[in-house]
Design a protein around this motif. Structure first.
Motif, short mmCIF file in Angstrom:
data_model
loop_
_atom_site.label_atom_id
_atom_site.label_comp_id
_atom_site.label_asym_id
_atom_site.label_seq_id
_atom_site.Cartn_x
_atom_site.Cartn_y
_atom_site.Cartn_z
N ALA A 180 0.86 -1.19 0.00
CA ALA A 180 0.00 0.00 0.00
C ALA A 180 0.89 1.24 0.00
N HIS A 181 0.65 2.13 -0.92
CA HIS A 181 1.51 3.30 -1.07
C HIS A 181 1.10 4.44 -0.14
N ALA A 182 2.09 5.25 0.22
CA ALA A 182 1.84 6.47 1.00
C ALA A 182 1.07 7.47 0.15
N ASP A 183 0.67 8.58 0.75
CA ASP A 183 0.00 9.64 -0.02
C ASP A 183 0.95 10.26 -1.04
N PHE A 184 2.19 10.47 -0.62
CA PHE A 184 3.23 11.00 -1.51
C PHE A 184 4.50 10.18 -1.35
N VAL A 185 5.25 10.07 -2.42
CA VAL A 185 6.61 9.54 -2.36
C VAL A 185 7.54 10.58 -2.98
N VAL A 186 8.51 11.02 -2.20
CA VAL A 186 9.51 11.97 -2.67
C VAL A 186 10.79 11.17 -2.94
N GLY A 187 11.32 11.28 -4.16
CA GLY A 187 12.51 10.52 -4.53
C GLY A 187 13.62 11.41 -5.04
N ASP A 188 14.84 11.15 -4.56
CA ASP A 188 16.02 11.86 -5.07
C ASP A 188 17.19 10.90 -5.28
N ARG A 189 16.84 9.63 -5.55
CA ARG A 189 17.86 8.61 -5.79
C ARG A 189 18.90 8.60 -4.67
N ASP A 190 18.37 8.50 -3.45
CA ASP A 190 19.22 8.43 -2.25
C ASP A 190 20.14 9.63 -2.11
N GLY A 191 19.59 10.81 -2.37
CA GLY A 191 20.34 12.05 -2.17
C GLY A 191 21.27 12.43 -3.29
N SER A 192 21.23 11.72 -4.41
CA SER A 192 22.17 11.99 -5.49
C SER A 192 21.67 13.01 -6.51
N THR A 193 20.37 13.33 -6.50
CA THR A 193 19.84 14.24 -7.53
C THR A 193 19.34 15.57 -6.96
N ALA A 194 19.27 15.69 -5.66
CA ALA A 194 18.86 16.94 -5.01
C ALA A 194 19.50 17.00 -3.64
N SER A 195 19.62 18.20 -3.11
CA SER A 195 20.20 18.33 -1.78
C SER A 195 19.26 17.71 -0.75
N ALA A 196 19.84 17.14 0.28
CA ALA A 196 19.03 16.54 1.35
C ALA A 196 18.12 17.58 1.99
N ALA A 197 18.60 18.83 2.10
CA ALA A 197 17.81 19.88 2.72
C ALA A 197 16.57 20.20 1.89
N LEU A 198 16.71 20.22 0.57
CA LEU A 198 15.55 20.50 -0.29
C LEU A 198 14.55 19.36 -0.23
N SER A 199 15.04 18.13 -0.28
CA SER A 199 14.14 16.98 -0.19
C SER A 199 13.40 16.98 1.14
N SER A 200 14.11 17.31 2.21
CA SER A 200 13.50 17.39 3.53
C SER A 200 12.44 18.47 3.58
N LEU A 201 12.71 19.60 2.95
CA LEU A 201 11.73 20.70 2.92
C LEU A 201 10.43 20.24 2.27
N VAL A 202 10.53 19.53 1.13
CA VAL A 202 9.34 19.05 0.43
C VAL A 202 8.58 18.05 1.30
N CYS A 203 9.29 17.11 1.89
CA CYS A 203 8.65 16.12 2.76
C CYS A 203 7.95 16.79 3.94
N GLN A 204 8.64 17.71 4.60
CA GLN A 204 8.07 18.38 5.77
C GLN A 204 6.87 19.24 5.40
N HIS A 205 6.94 19.89 4.25
CA HIS A 205 5.82 20.74 3.81
C HIS A 205 4.56 19.89 3.65
N LEU A 206 4.68 18.73 3.04
CA LEU A 206 3.53 17.87 2.80
C LEU A 206 3.04 17.22 4.09
N ARG A 207 3.97 16.80 4.94
CA ARG A 207 3.56 16.18 6.21
C ARG A 207 2.84 17.18 7.10
N ALA A 208 3.26 18.44 7.05
CA ALA A 208 2.62 19.46 7.88
C ALA A 208 1.17 19.69 7.47
N ARG A 209 0.81 19.24 6.29
CA ARG A 209 -0.56 19.37 5.82
C ARG A 209 -1.34 18.07 5.97
#
Length: 281
Positions: A180-209
């Motif tokens: 069963a899938h989550a509401d959202f899946v954020v992927g950055d190929r284990d941190g290789s395609t985006a900064s960890a801080a940016l990925s965390s920002l997106v995850c936190q923004h969605l979780r806060a809602r």
């Protein structure tokens, strides 16, 4: 036949939707039922983000269907068993990449998510090469141009590769059938395609809602973030998967009441990203 939509923007944000196309080409000689075939689409994703171009966001959209050619795969991700003659171009050898090809989900799909075969024939090398020329190459040129323009204008780029996913993983969809899938899946190929801080920002923004958000599972991101993400050069690429149960009926493909609240959430995320300089995170 037009195969993509490319709307250039003025901001550092680039969105692309490679799997929402519904223009089935006349040369697509498939053997399965159309309602089965349409299950491959990221249905209505382009509608969820239709506000983006008016905000100066770069927008690229595939009009051809994913089951015809998957723009989120490399041209080397070829299932040679599909052809009536040897494939003349390079073929992927990485076992991790080949796991998807074995599931029938390479550049040219062999099967649907439930294992149903798409073709009752072999394909010619020429017809697949033509699909690459008409569909894959223009799509990737447009994404590359948009990211380059965003980066040149602002000194950084944020690229969101927009997708949707079924509520439950089918037998031939991922390496985790029945999950069963989550509401959202954020992927950055284990941190290789985006900064960890940016990925965390997106995850936190969605979780806060109030959404359930998974990070790099079961989708880490595929070719479009792998090819264009380079956080060391301030080119950040994220894959964002949305659970279809949030906005549509997966059987009828009808838009459900959750569509507008979800769209409001995505508008808030886009606004947040437009106000974010990843160099300062």
């Amino acid at each position: 036949m037009q195969t993509i939509t490319h709307l250039p923007g003025s901001t550092a944000l680039v969105l692309d939707s490679p799997h929402s196309g519904t223009a089935y080409p006349p040369d697509f000689q498939y053997a399965c039922a159309m309602n089965t075939l349409r299950g491959a689409e990221d249905t209505h994703v382009e509608k969820l983000y239709d506000f983006a171009p008016s905000l100066g966001v770069h927008w690229i959209e595939a009009l051809f269907p994913r089951s015809y050619l998957d723009a989120n795969r490399n041209t080397t991700e070829i299932d040679v068993s599909l052809f009536d003659a040897p494939w003349p171009d390079p073929v992927e050898t990485d076992p991790k990449v080949l796991s998807k090809v074995r599931l029938g989900k390479g550049l040219i799909w062999r099967t649907m998510d439930d294992g149903a075969p798409i073709y009752a024939r072999t394909l010619s090398v020429a017809e697949v090469q033509a699909r690459i020329e008409r569909c894959w190459k223009p799509y990737h040129v447009a994404v590359a141009q948009a990211i380059e323009a965003a980066h040149q204008a602002h000194g950084y780029s944020i690229h969101i590769n927009c997708h949707s996913m079924p509520a439950m993983a089918s037998s031939h969809a991922t390496d985790f059938p029945g999950e069963a899938h989550a509401d959202f899946v954020v992927g950055d190929r284990d941190g290789s395609t985006a900064s960890a801080a940016l990925s965390s920002l997106v995850c936190q923004h969605l979780r806060a809602r109030g959404y359930n958000v998974s990070y790099n599972h079961p989708y880490k991101g595929v070719e479009l973030v792998r090819r264009y993400g380079n956080p060391a050069r301030q080119r950040h690429s994220l894959q964002l998967e949305i659970n279809r149960k949030l906005y549509m009926n997966e059987e009828t493909l009808a838009i459900m009441p959750g569509f507008e609240p979800l769209k409001t959430t995505l508008r808030g995320l886009v606004d947040r990203l437009l106000a974010t300089d990843p160099r300062g995170l």
